[in-house]
Write an enzyme that holds these catalytic residues in place. Structure first.
Site, PDB file in Angstrom:
ATOM      1  CE  LYS A 165      -1.964  -1.580   3.773  1.00  0.00           C
ATOM      2  NZ  LYS A 165      -2.821  -1.822   4.953  1.00  0.00           N
ATOM      3  CG  ASP A 200      -6.402  -3.813   8.789  1.00  0.00           C
ATOM      4  OD1 ASP A 200      -5.919  -4.935   8.519  1.00  0.00           O
ATOM      5  OD2 ASP A 200      -6.620  -2.942   7.921  1.00  0.00           O
TER       6      ASP A 200
HETATM    7 MG    MG Z   1      -7.425   0.901   8.432  1.00  0.00          MG
END
Ligand code: MG
Ligand code: ADP
Length: 463
Positions: A165, A200
């Protein structure tokens, strides 16, 4: 002058190459299922890392006390404080702050990034009032949500496998991210300690389970994408540790790195991948997640501008800027319901500096957004079907009224309504009407932060 014939050709080709008929999605789900087995069988057995998270029990509702969460994993960094009320008490209060990560820190050094995080954490704690005082001699405990692939060795430590990312901090790869954070925390003399390191997806699973016992998996669709689910330890051949009491282990799939010959990839995807920070990796992520969708649309528009003069004789220069079209702008255009597509017109103007676009041109833009978003949403649904298959939940069980809940979170899922609607409809389409009664897709708002705090609580050093 504009060549409509060529515009139509490029659009049709895009549509064909992005096509995701049911039969294809089912093959992709089968391939996902096969890779899940392979990744659980041995370390490095699959592109799916199927990481062992050391989370073998999910929140029960009995968690109690003051806990913190740090959430690092994309565009923003968050600090969260949660007061947990114990049995029947629920979440008494929660407060958080969010700051964006300066782009230079995403590609700098490990020390710089973690110093920045520790500084924000320090500010947050310094501002809190007397109500939040911890007992004397007791450290504040943190659940650290770190949304990159990590090889864990314990619940509160793990080495970074690679960045994704848009992050690329070389000296952090291979390092224990908890130790890196703790170094920065100690440097600032903060009396705090990380008691749980969680992805996450795992945080979202934990947060989802806290409010709903039927949560079996969690999916993140934000800047990137990933999934976690509850696996039986018996079904994890590569696990050689002790058998946990629960018999369960949460697996962080790292499904963003999934790849299959069945995936519908276009020339735009190949070109995007080739110039990315991580070529050849995270292919699933690069066609379904928020960091990339707008960029794919930009690439299609660029081709139309060059080969079909969609925006006139010259290619508007800004159209050539990578990542200038962000996914929120794409979704705003896609959601434009005005008769003359006013939003599309103003986005084309503001983002690319293209003024006075005709309705026909705007319609083409919306159609491209639709094709790219639909492919992403339908592929996410195929991934969900893969998990349901692995758990044997894709067919009717005799347990009447059994519910299987998938907790979803992430800015893409939350805000891109066309995308999330399409995802939900596609899951129904794939499992069929009967099974679809038992599958519930639920938005777990900020489950990942609360989930990390809950896991910090259940792994407290004071228990
Ligand atoms: Mg997040
Ligand atoms: P992260 O994944 O960075 O932890 P979020 O879950 O908040 O953070 O997701 C942020 C991402 O969600 C953005 O990078 C963007 O791609 C996507 N996003 C945010 N708002 C929208 C929107 N309105 N429409 C479409 N996508 C959005």
């Amino acid at each position: 002058c504009r060549r409509w014939g060529r515009v139509t050709e490029i659009l049709q080709e895009l549509e064909e190459k992005c096509a995701t008929p049911s039969w294809k999605l089912k093959r992709i789900a089968d391939a996902m299922n096969v890779e899940m087995h392979a990744g659980l069988a041995s370390e490095g057995g699959s592109k799916l890392k199927m990481l062992i998270t050391y989370v073998d029990k999910l929140p029960t509702g009995y968690e109690e006390g003051l806990y913190y969460a740090l959430d690092l994993g994309g565009t923003n960094f968050r600090v969260l404080r949660v007061q947990l009320g114990g049995k029947d008490g629920g979440i008494i209060s929660q407060e958080s702050t969010e700051v964006s990560i300066p782009p230079n820190l995403m590609v700098g050094t490990s020390a710089e990034l973690f110093d920045y995080i520790a500084a924000e954490l320090g500010k947050f704690v310094a501002q809190e009032n007397q109500d939040f005082e911890v007992a004397p001699g007791r450290q504040r405990e943190i659940g650290f949500t770190f949304s990159f692939p990590v090889m864990q060795t314990l619940i509160a430590s793990g080495n970074l496998i690679k960045w994704t990312k848009g992050f690329n901090i070389e000296d952090a790869v291979g390092q224990d991210v908890v130790e890196e954070l703790m170094k920065a925390i100690r440097k600032r003399s903060l009396d705090m300690r990380v008691t749980a390191l969680v992805n996450d997806t795992v945080g979202t699973l934990a947060g989802g389970r806290y409010t709903n016992k039927n949560v079996i998996a969690a999916i993140i669709l934000g800047t990137g994408t990933n999934a976690a689910y509850v696996e039986r330890v018996q079904a994890i051949p590569k696990w050689h540790g002790p058998l946990p009491d629960s018999g369960d282990m949460v697996i962080n799939m790292e499904w963003g790195n999934f790849r299959s010959s069945h995936l519908p990839l276009t020339e735009y995807d190949h070109a995007l991948d080739a110039v990315s920070l991580n070529p050849g990796e995270q292919i699933f992520e690069k066609i379904i997640s928020g960091m990339y969708l707008g960029e794919i649309v930009r690439r299609v528009l660029c081709k139309m501008a060059e080969e079909a003069l969609l925006f006139g004789d010259d290619v508007p220069p800004k159209l050539k800027d990578p990542f200038i079209l962000r996914t929120p702008d794409m979704s705003a255009m896609h959601h434009d319901s005005s008769a003359d597509l006013t939003v599309v017109g103003s986005k084309l103007k503001n983002v690319f500096g293209i003024s006075d676009t005709s309705l026909e041109v705007r319609k083409v833009v919306v159609e491209i957004c639709n094709i790219v978003a639909t492919r992403g949403a339908r592929l996410s649904a195929a991934g969900i079907l893969g998990i349901l298959k692995k758990l044997g939940k894709d067919t009717i069980s005799d347990g009447k009224g059994e519910k299987n809940v998938i907790a979803m979170d992430g800015g893409l899922y939350e805000h891109y309504t066309e995308y999330s609607k399409c995802l939900e409809n596609t899951v129904k389409e794939l499992v069929g009407d009967d099974v679809s009664e038992s599958i519930i897709i639920e938005h777990s708002n900020d489950g990942s932060g609360i989930g990390a705090a809950l896991l910090a609580a259940s792994h407290s050093q004071y228990l």
